[in-house]
Design an enzyme around this catalytic site. Structure first.
Site, PDB file in Angstrom:
ATOM      1  N   GLU A 164       0.808  -1.225   0.000  1.00 10.54           N
ATOM      2  CA  GLU A 164       0.000   0.000   0.000  1.00 10.54           C
ATOM      3  C   GLU A 164       0.840   1.274   0.000  1.00 10.54           C
ATOM      4  O   GLU A 164       0.749   2.090   0.934  1.00 10.54           O
ATOM      5  CB  GLU A 164      -0.936   0.010   1.207  1.00 10.54           C
ATOM      6  CG  GLU A 164      -1.867  -1.179   1.279  1.00 10.54           C
ATOM      7  CD  GLU A 164      -2.955  -1.002   2.341  1.00 10.54           C
ATOM      8  OE1 GLU A 164      -2.848  -0.096   3.177  1.00 10.54           O
ATOM      9  OE2 GLU A 164      -3.922  -1.788   2.313  1.00 10.54           O
ATOM     10  N   GLU A 360      -5.441  -8.523   0.716  1.00  6.06           N
ATOM     11  CA  GLU A 360      -6.007  -8.263   2.048  1.00  6.06           C
ATOM     12  C   GLU A 360      -7.480  -7.955   1.881  1.00  6.06           C
ATOM     13  O   GLU A 360      -7.866  -7.233   0.958  1.00  6.06           O
ATOM     14  CB  GLU A 360      -5.390  -7.031   2.740  1.00  6.06           C
ATOM     15  CG  GLU A 360      -4.031  -7.207   3.312  1.00  6.06           C
ATOM     16  CD  GLU A 360      -3.492  -5.924   3.969  1.00  6.06           C
ATOM     17  OE1 GLU A 360      -4.290  -5.105   4.472  1.00  6.06           O
ATOM     18  OE2 GLU A 360      -2.260  -5.759   3.964  1.00  6.06           O
TER      19      GLU A 360
HETATM   20  C1  BGP Z   1      -4.186  -2.178   5.587  1.00  5.00           C
HETATM   21  C2  BGP Z   1      -2.751  -2.360   6.026  1.00  5.00           C
HETATM   22  C3  BGP Z   1      -2.558  -3.203   7.221  1.00  5.00           C
HETATM   23  C4  BGP Z   1      -3.682  -3.223   8.228  1.00  5.00           C
HETATM   24  C5  BGP Z   1      -5.064  -3.135   7.580  1.00  5.00           C
HETATM   25  C6  BGP Z   1      -6.208  -2.884   8.533  1.00  5.00           C
HETATM   26  O1  BGP Z   1      -4.364  -0.939   5.000  1.00  5.00           O
HETATM   27  O2  BGP Z   1      -1.975  -2.938   4.984  1.00  5.00           O
HETATM   28  O3  BGP Z   1      -1.313  -2.866   7.758  1.00  5.00           O
HETATM   29  O4  BGP Z   1      -3.426  -2.413   9.277  1.00  5.00           O
HETATM   30  O5  BGP Z   1      -5.118  -2.161   6.601  1.00  5.00           O
HETATM   31  O6  BGP Z   1      -6.348  -1.525   8.804  1.00  5.00           O
HETATM   32  P1  BGP Z   1      -6.245  -0.922  10.254  1.00  5.00           P
HETATM   33  O7  BGP Z   1      -5.192  -1.680  10.953  1.00  5.00           O
HETATM   34  O8  BGP Z   1      -5.886   0.504  10.066  1.00  5.00           O
HETATM   35  O9  BGP Z   1      -7.584  -1.082  10.877  1.00  5.00           O
END
Ligand code: BGP
Length: 457
Positions: A164, A360
């Site tokens: 990302e 993801e």
């Molecule tokens: C994505 C990232 C992760 C993870 C996930 C969930 O954007 O790659 O690192 O953190 O989001 O989001 P968050 O942890 O901000 O709730």
């Protein structure tokens, strides 16, 4: 029964800073997260910092068995740059021993590792020199990438450069959620450009070191939907897609930054500094696959009083509050599973059916202990429903010919989440913070096991 393609990847993703722990130990140097927590702990949810996270550093052997236990056939994590090369030049042997053993254990369970190089964890020594603002970061990253390919290339065949990249640009240089938390559109564009070049030079190093493996990049995809078919709203959508999606996607797949983006940036006096040879290197170093993280769409409308030149992306596309949206209240993100189908079709129609996977997808929920049954298992049916809904649309996209080879959830074991600490939980395993980091399987883990074993549901 929805059956997915043969050899479909069923897995989960995490990252080094969010799961390893031992952040100030075993020879690792500080990242911006360690520094920020030390100087501004109050910014972090309940003062939960990066030091311990899920302690995979000590617990990986059992955790690899847990991967197998819930049927994962693949798993993504990252290497910590600051652990492997604490000063950017010299290899930390302890890190090599740790990563080799960790990767060997993943492989021994029949799980395919996908190893990423950068997941928001900028080493502090490099940040002190300007981080991604400085061209030096491109060479430093290429050196790190080459070192990692040389040290682990015999074990790992599937690699990615960045997770990302839009996020460290937006959060670090526009919206304050990552260090250095400044607001400067011009710097954000320069940081973006250096990140693009760091990616490209890492791919170049990969082709030299490991001609037989595959390399890709992980992008967060937030497909833009306009408020209306009006020209101004459509223009906002086009700007959003160019900046947040096509910037990296076109570079990675087609070997060039889209001309429309170059002109947009130029029109707003945001053109970054470049080197004359960059274009050639971009063209020669495209990737083998793409990972797309999907959580939420981007609803946009024409900005009402845009400044010129733009001071912020919101001068190019303004957020639109869609009245029909469904929200995950814990994270504040819209839930819109159909976007996964739209993305699948976009990859098919606009990117020549390039190979990609969902790298993801997941649902963060706070206070999950509310849903624990008498046996101590979290009954997270909401998470199962969330995955099913997204998989339904992914399946439809695949049926219509999109070249998608896998689905990874965020995440395997509940992990630390940046400024949100341990507030929202995403894992198949619950992590007990006050009980020696014990891991307890949730209902969703059992469900996923069945899906993975049946290659469908
Ligand atoms: C994505 C990232 C992760 C993870 C996930 C969930 O954007 O790659 O690192 O953190 O989001 O989001 P968050 O942890 O901000 O709730």
């Amino acid at each position: 029964m929805k059956t997915f393609p043969k050899n479909f990847l069923w897995g989960s993703a995490t990252s080094a800073p969010q799961s390893e722990g031992h952040s100030s130990q075993n020879g690792k140097s500080a990242t911006t997260w360690d520094y920020w927590f030390q100087t501004n702990p109050e910014k972090f949810h309940e003062n939960q910092g990066p030091e311990n996270t899920s302690n995979i550093y000590e617990m990986y052997k059992k955790d690899c068995q847990r991967m197998k236990e819930i049927g994962l056939n693949s798993f993504r994590t990252s290497i910590s740059w600051a652990r492997l090369l604490p000063d950017g030049k010299h290899v930390n042997q302890e890190a090599v021993t740790f990563y080799r053993d960790y990767f060997e254990h993943i492989l021994a369970e029949g799980v395919q590792p996908i190893i990423n190089l950068f997941h928001f964890d900028m080493p502090m020594w490099l940040m002190e020199k300007g981080g991604w603002e400085s061209r030096e970061s491109v060479d430093a990253f290429a050196f790190y990438a080459r070192t990692a390919f040389e040290l682990f290339g015999d074990l790992i065949d599937q690699w990615t450069t960045f997770n990302e990249p839009i996020v460290h640009i937006e959060c670090g240089y526009l919206n304050g959620a990552h260090y250095p938390a400044i607001h400067d559109f011009k710097k954000a564009v320069q940081v973006g450009y250096h990140t693009l070049m760091a990616h490209v030079y890492a791919v170049q190093a990969f082709r030299e070191v490991k001609p037989k493996g595959n390399i890709g990049i992980i992008l967060n995809i937030t497909p833009a939907y306009a408020r209306s078919a009006e020209q101004a709203d459509q223009k906002a959508k086009e700007n959003a897609d160019l900046l947040t999606m096509k910037s990296f996607l076109d570079l990675a797949v087609k070997g060039a930054i889209p001309e429309a983006l170059v002109q947009l940036i130029k029109g707003h006096e945001l053109t970054p500094e470049t080197n004359p040879s960059d274009k050639e290197v971009m063209k020669e170093n495209t990737v083998d696959f793409i990972g797309l993280n999907y959580y939420q769409p981007l609803r946009v409308q024409a900005p009402e009083n845009p400044r010129f030149p733009a001071q912020d992306p919101e001068d190019l596309y303004a957020p639109y509050d869609w009245p029909e949206k469904r929200i995950n209240p814990y994270r504040g993100w819209e839930i819109y599973p159909k976007a996964i189908y739209d993305v699948a079709m976009m990859m098919k129609n606009e990117y020549d059916n390039f190979p990609w996977y969902v790298s993801e997808n997941g649902m963060g929920v706070a206070n999950e202990e509310r849903f624990m049954d008498e046996q101590g298992m979290i009954q997270d049916d909401y998470r199962i429903d969330f995955m099913k809904e997204h998989l339904d649309y992914l399946y439809q996209g695949i049926q219509e010919g999109s070249n998608c080879f896998g689905y990874h959830t965020w995440t395997f074991i509940d992990c630390w989440s940046w400024l949100n600490g341990y507030r929202n939980r995403y894992g198949f395993y619950r992590l007990e913070l006050d009980n020696n980091f014990e891991r307890h399987l949730k209902k969703s883990g059992l469900w996923y096991k069945e899906v993975a074993q049946n290659n469908g549901y």
